[in-house]
Design a protein around this motif. Structure first.
Motif, PDB file in Angstrom:
ATOM      1  N   ALA A 237      -4.773   3.975  -7.449  1.00 54.82           N
ATOM      2  CA  ALA A 237      -4.844   4.895  -6.312  1.00 54.82           C
ATOM      3  C   ALA A 237      -6.183   5.606  -6.388  1.00 54.82           C
ATOM      4  O   ALA A 237      -6.740   5.784  -7.476  1.00 54.82           O
ATOM      5  CB  ALA A 237      -3.694   5.887  -6.343  1.00 54.82           C
ATOM      6  N   TYR A 238      -6.679   5.998  -5.259  1.00 52.61           N
ATOM      7  CA  TYR A 238      -7.998   6.609  -5.259  1.00 52.61           C
ATOM      8  C   TYR A 238      -8.125   7.618  -4.129  1.00 52.61           C
ATOM      9  O   TYR A 238      -7.334   7.627  -3.183  1.00 52.61           O
ATOM     10  CB  TYR A 238      -9.084   5.536  -5.120  1.00 52.61           C
TER      11      TYR A 238
ATOM     12  N   VAL B  52     -12.483   2.875   4.843  1.00 55.13           N
ATOM     13  CA  VAL B  52     -12.262   4.237   5.298  1.00 55.13           C
ATOM     14  C   VAL B  52     -13.189   4.483   6.479  1.00 55.13           C
ATOM     15  O   VAL B  52     -14.344   4.071   6.464  1.00 55.13           O
ATOM     16  CB  VAL B  52     -12.484   5.272   4.179  1.00 55.13           C
TER      17      VAL B  52
ATOM     18  N   ASN C 126      -9.339  -2.154   2.663  1.00 56.10           N
ATOM     19  CA  ASN C 126     -10.133  -1.309   1.764  1.00 56.10           C
ATOM     20  C   ASN C 126     -11.268  -0.613   2.515  1.00 56.10           C
ATOM     21  O   ASN C 126     -12.417  -0.601   2.055  1.00 56.10           O
ATOM     22  CB  ASN C 126     -10.693  -2.122   0.606  1.00 56.10           C
TER      23      ASN C 126
ATOM     24  N   ILE D 245      -7.770   5.652   6.823  1.00 55.97           N
ATOM     25  CA  ILE D 245      -7.925   4.622   5.801  1.00 55.97           C
ATOM     26  C   ILE D 245      -7.115   3.395   6.186  1.00 55.97           C
ATOM     27  O   ILE D 245      -5.999   3.498   6.674  1.00 55.97           O
ATOM     28  CB  ILE D 245      -7.513   5.171   4.414  1.00 55.97           C
ATOM     29  N   ASP D 246      -7.712   2.254   5.990  1.00 55.55           N
ATOM     30  CA  ASP D 246      -7.033   0.972   6.167  1.00 55.55           C
ATOM     31  C   ASP D 246      -6.978   0.323   4.795  1.00 55.55           C
ATOM     32  O   ASP D 246      -7.949  -0.311   4.349  1.00 55.55           O
ATOM     33  CB  ASP D 246      -7.791   0.101   7.167  1.00 55.55           C
ATOM     34  N   LYS D 247      -5.854   0.505   4.110  1.00 55.17           N
ATOM     35  CA  LYS D 247      -5.772   0.021   2.734  1.00 55.17           C
ATOM     36  C   LYS D 247      -5.824  -1.494   2.652  1.00 55.17           C
ATOM     37  O   LYS D 247      -6.326  -2.051   1.676  1.00 55.17           O
ATOM     38  CB  LYS D 247      -4.514   0.579   2.064  1.00 55.17           C
TER      39      LYS D 247
ATOM     40  N   SER E 151      -5.564   7.573  -1.099  1.00 48.98           N
ATOM     41  CA  SER E 151      -5.018   6.278  -0.692  1.00 48.98           C
ATOM     42  C   SER E 151      -3.508   6.217  -0.803  1.00 48.98           C
ATOM     43  O   SER E 151      -2.859   5.447  -0.091  1.00 48.98           O
ATOM     44  CB  SER E 151      -5.626   5.158  -1.532  1.00 48.98           C
ATOM     45  N   ASP E 152      -2.915   7.002  -1.707  1.00 44.69           N
ATOM     46  CA  ASP E 152      -1.475   6.876  -1.928  1.00 44.69           C
ATOM     47  C   ASP E 152      -0.657   7.793  -1.026  1.00 44.69           C
ATOM     48  O   ASP E 152       0.301   7.338  -0.394  1.00 44.69           O
ATOM     49  CB  ASP E 152      -1.137   7.127  -3.401  1.00 44.69           C
TER      50      ASP E 152
END
Length: 127
Positions: A29-30, A77, A75, A70-72, A51-52
């Motif tokens: 997570a970041y 932002v 990846n 954010i679009d995880k 991110s989490d």
């Protein structure tokens, strides 16, 4: 590696969208976000997101005008910047920081800085 894009020249009141794609980072997570540095000034964190849990931070000067997302899966932002002002003129940098559990929240990362940085992208707001 972080790759930023989307800077440019815009008139006051206009909009720009910055994007930053992260590769090669394996944090569970970041916190990730955007900083800016104007000539003669220190770099300042303007908006970050975790991110989490999706929690966000905005600097007072951009609240209500900027929106981070954010679009995880990609990846990536994004920073949507609306109602731009001449004082928003700066080089914008994206950065990412390992959350280390619950240590580095979006707020903390934006205040204290990131582990990795991308190259800056220039945003100029001028008529």
């Amino acid at each position: 590696q972080l790759q930023a894009s989307g800077g440019g020249l815009v008139q006051p009141g206009g909009s720009l969208r910055l994007s930053c794609t992260v590769s090669g980072v394996t944090f569970d997570a970041y916190s990730i976000g955007w900083f800016r540095q104007a000539p003669g000034k220190e770099r300042e964190g303007i908006s970050c997101i975790s991110s989490d849990d999706g929690r966000t931070y905005y600097r007072d000067s951009v609240k209500g005008r900027f929106a981070i997302s954010i679009d995880k899966a990609k990846n990536t932002v994004n920073l949507q910047m609306n109602t731009l002002k001449p004082e928003d003129t700066a080089v914008y940098y994206c950065g990412v920081k390992d959350r280390q559990g619950n240590v580095w929240t979006a707020v903390a990362a934006c205040v204290y800085g990131m582990d990795y940085w991308g190259k800056g992208t220039q945003v100029t707001v001028s008529s």
